[in-house]
Design a protein around this motif. Structure first.
Motif, PDB file in Angstrom:
ATOM      1  N   PHE B  45       0.897  -1.290  -0.023  1.00  0.00           N
ATOM      2  CA  PHE B  45      -0.003   0.041  -0.103  1.00  0.00           C
ATOM      3  C   PHE B  45       0.831   1.279  -0.062  1.00  0.00           C
ATOM      4  O   PHE B  45       1.869   1.449   0.729  1.00  0.00           O
ATOM      5  CB  PHE B  45      -0.748  -0.041   1.286  1.00  0.00           C
ATOM      6  N   GLU B  46       0.707   2.110  -0.760  1.00  0.00           N
ATOM      7  CA  GLU B  46       1.094   3.419  -0.626  1.00  0.00           C
ATOM      8  C   GLU B  46      -0.090   4.486  -0.064  1.00  0.00           C
ATOM      9  O   GLU B  46      -1.004   4.793  -0.862  1.00  0.00           O
ATOM     10  CB  GLU B  46       1.582   4.152  -2.026  1.00  0.00           C
ATOM     11  N   VAL B  47       0.040   5.110   1.341  1.00  0.00           N
ATOM     12  CA  VAL B  47      -0.700   5.927   1.725  1.00  0.00           C
ATOM     13  C   VAL B  47      -0.215   7.262   1.871  1.00  0.00           C
ATOM     14  O   VAL B  47       1.021   7.583   2.453  1.00  0.00           O
ATOM     15  CB  VAL B  47      -1.203   5.347   3.134  1.00  0.00           C
ATOM     16  N   GLU B  48      -0.951   8.276   1.174  1.00  0.00           N
ATOM     17  CA  GLU B  48      -0.507   9.808   1.119  1.00  0.00           C
ATOM     18  C   GLU B  48      -1.278  10.228   2.379  1.00  0.00           C
ATOM     19  O   GLU B  48      -2.696  10.336   2.478  1.00  0.00           O
ATOM     20  CB  GLU B  48      -0.845  10.211  -0.162  1.00  0.00           C
ATOM     21  N   LEU B  49      -0.505  10.891   3.310  1.00  0.00           N
ATOM     22  CA  LEU B  49      -1.211  11.632   4.410  1.00  0.00           C
ATOM     23  C   LEU B  49      -0.552  12.752   4.852  1.00  0.00           C
ATOM     24  O   LEU B  49       0.588  13.119   4.572  1.00  0.00           O
ATOM     25  CB  LEU B  49      -1.252  10.433   5.550  1.00  0.00           C
ATOM     26  N   GLN B  50      -1.582  13.668   5.521  1.00  0.00           N
ATOM     27  CA  GLN B  50      -0.836  14.908   5.877  1.00  0.00           C
ATOM     28  C   GLN B  50      -0.420  14.766   7.495  1.00  0.00           C
ATOM     29  O   GLN B  50      -1.313  14.217   8.097  1.00  0.00           O
ATOM     30  CB  GLN B  50      -1.892  16.033   5.732  1.00  0.00           C
ATOM     31  N   ALA B  51       0.594  15.188   7.823  1.00  0.00           N
ATOM     32  CA  ALA B  51       1.171  15.399   9.078  1.00  0.00           C
ATOM     33  C   ALA B  51       2.208  16.618   9.252  1.00  0.00           C
ATOM     34  O   ALA B  51       2.902  16.796   8.612  1.00  0.00           O
ATOM     35  CB  ALA B  51       1.612  13.879   9.634  1.00  0.00           C
ATOM     36  N   GLN B  60       0.566   7.809  12.806  1.00  0.00           N
ATOM     37  CA  GLN B  60      -0.581   7.550  12.072  1.00  0.00           C
ATOM     38  C   GLN B  60      -0.548   6.309  11.342  1.00  0.00           C
ATOM     39  O   GLN B  60      -1.317   5.424  11.053  1.00  0.00           O
ATOM     40  CB  GLN B  60      -0.692   8.849  11.253  1.00  0.00           C
ATOM     41  N   GLN B  63      -0.553   3.305  13.100  1.00  0.00           N
ATOM     42  CA  GLN B  63      -2.145   3.056  13.337  1.00  0.00           C
ATOM     43  C   GLN B  63      -2.980   2.491  12.666  1.00  0.00           C
ATOM     44  O   GLN B  63      -4.001   1.720  12.615  1.00  0.00           O
ATOM     45  CB  GLN B  63      -2.614   4.436  14.266  1.00  0.00           C
ATOM     46  N   MET B  64      -2.938   2.990  11.204  1.00  0.00           N
ATOM     47  CA  MET B  64      -3.721   2.465  10.394  1.00  0.00           C
ATOM     48  C   MET B  64      -3.466   1.026   9.843  1.00  0.00           C
ATOM     49  O   MET B  64      -4.234   0.251   9.515  1.00  0.00           O
ATOM     50  CB  MET B  64      -3.084   3.447   8.789  1.00  0.00           C
ATOM     51  N   ARG B  67      -5.206  -0.829  12.729  1.00  0.00           N
ATOM     52  CA  ARG B  67      -6.475  -0.811  12.813  1.00  0.00           C
ATOM     53  C   ARG B  67      -7.300  -1.318  11.402  1.00  0.00           C
ATOM     54  O   ARG B  67      -8.582  -1.633  11.486  1.00  0.00           O
ATOM     55  CB  ARG B  67      -6.996   0.382  13.113  1.00  0.00           C
ATOM     56  N   LEU B  68      -6.654  -1.362  10.299  1.00  0.00           N
ATOM     57  CA  LEU B  68      -7.222  -1.657   9.296  1.00  0.00           C
ATOM     58  C   LEU B  68      -6.340  -2.673   8.000  1.00  0.00           C
ATOM     59  O   LEU B  68      -6.875  -3.803   7.717  1.00  0.00           O
ATOM     60  CB  LEU B  68      -7.876  -0.265   8.495  1.00  0.00           C
ATOM     61  N   LEU B  69      -5.306  -2.135   7.935  1.00  0.00           N
ATOM     62  CA  LEU B  69      -4.527  -2.731   6.746  1.00  0.00           C
ATOM     63  C   LEU B  69      -4.091  -4.260   7.187  1.00  0.00           C
ATOM     64  O   LEU B  69      -3.537  -4.967   6.093  1.00  0.00           O
ATOM     65  CB  LEU B  69      -3.551  -1.879   6.308  1.00  0.00           C
ATOM     66  N   ARG B  78       5.753  -3.871   7.581  1.00  0.00           N
ATOM     67  CA  ARG B  78       6.752  -2.842   7.764  1.00  0.00           C
ATOM     68  C   ARG B  78       6.460  -1.661   6.778  1.00  0.00           C
ATOM     69  O   ARG B  78       5.790  -1.959   5.701  1.00  0.00           O
ATOM     70  CB  ARG B  78       8.103  -3.446   7.085  1.00  0.00           C
TER      71      ARG B  78
END
Lengths: 94, 94
Positions: B45-51, B60, B63-64, B67-69, B78
Motif C-alpha cells: 500500500f502507498e498511503v499519502e497522508l498529511q502530518a 498515524q 495505527q492505520m 486498525r485496518l490494513l 513494515r
C-alpha cells in the motif's frame, strides 16, 4: 551458488483507476484518519532464488516480473535484491 | 502541514501457509526458472497522508496498519516514510 531474495513491489500505473485504494482511503477516514489524502494498492512478492552473482540474480528477477508477476499494460514494478544470510542457505555438506 | 507517503509492505507470518506463493513458484519453474527456491506473497500500500512532522506521520501510519490494513494474527508489516516532493503537494496559496 548464492541464495538471493528479490523483494518485488508491483503497483498500478498512475493513470489506472484503483477502486480498492479508494475504498481503503474512505474506510481510513471513517476510522478517524481525516488526514489521508490517497491510497494506492499493489502486490508484494519475495522470491528466493539461486544465482552465482548479483548481476545474474537481477536479470533473473527482472525476467520473472516481465514473464509472470507483472502485467505491463497496467502495472509498474520495482525490486531490491539482497543476499540471503548463510543461516537460511541450503545446508552445507560436511 | 507536510504531505508524506507511507510505503507499507504486508507479508504473511513465516509460519502461515502461502498457497499462492507455492503456485507462483511452480509456475516460475515451469517457465524455466529452475533456480527459484521459494516465493512468498504479500500486499503493498502507498498511503499519502498529511502530518506536521515525521514522528506524527509514523504514528498515524502505524495505527492505520494496526486498525485496518493488517491482520496481526497471520500478517507482519513494515513501512518506510518519505516526504512528498513539493510538486505533488497541495497547491500553494499565492
Amino acid at each position: 551458488m548464492n541464495v538471493w531474495v528479490a523483494k518485488i513491489r508491483v503497483t498500478l500505473r498512475p493513470v489506472v483507476n484503483d477502486p480498492a485504494g479508494l475504498s481503503i482511503a474512505d474506510a481510513l477516514r471513517q476510522l478517524g484518519f481525516g488526514n489521508v489524502a490517497a491510497v494506492r494498492t499493489g502486490k508484494y512478492f519475495e522470491v528466493e532464488l539461486q544465482a552465482d552473482d548479483r548481476a545474474r540474480a537481477e536479470e533473473q528477477a527482472d525476467q520473472m516480473c516481465r514473464r509472470l508477476l507483472v502485467n505491463p499494460v497496467v502495472e509498474d514494478y520495482r525490486f531490491t535484491l539482497a543476499r540471503r544470510s548463510q543461516r537460511a542457505a541450503p545446508r552445507s555438506t560436511r
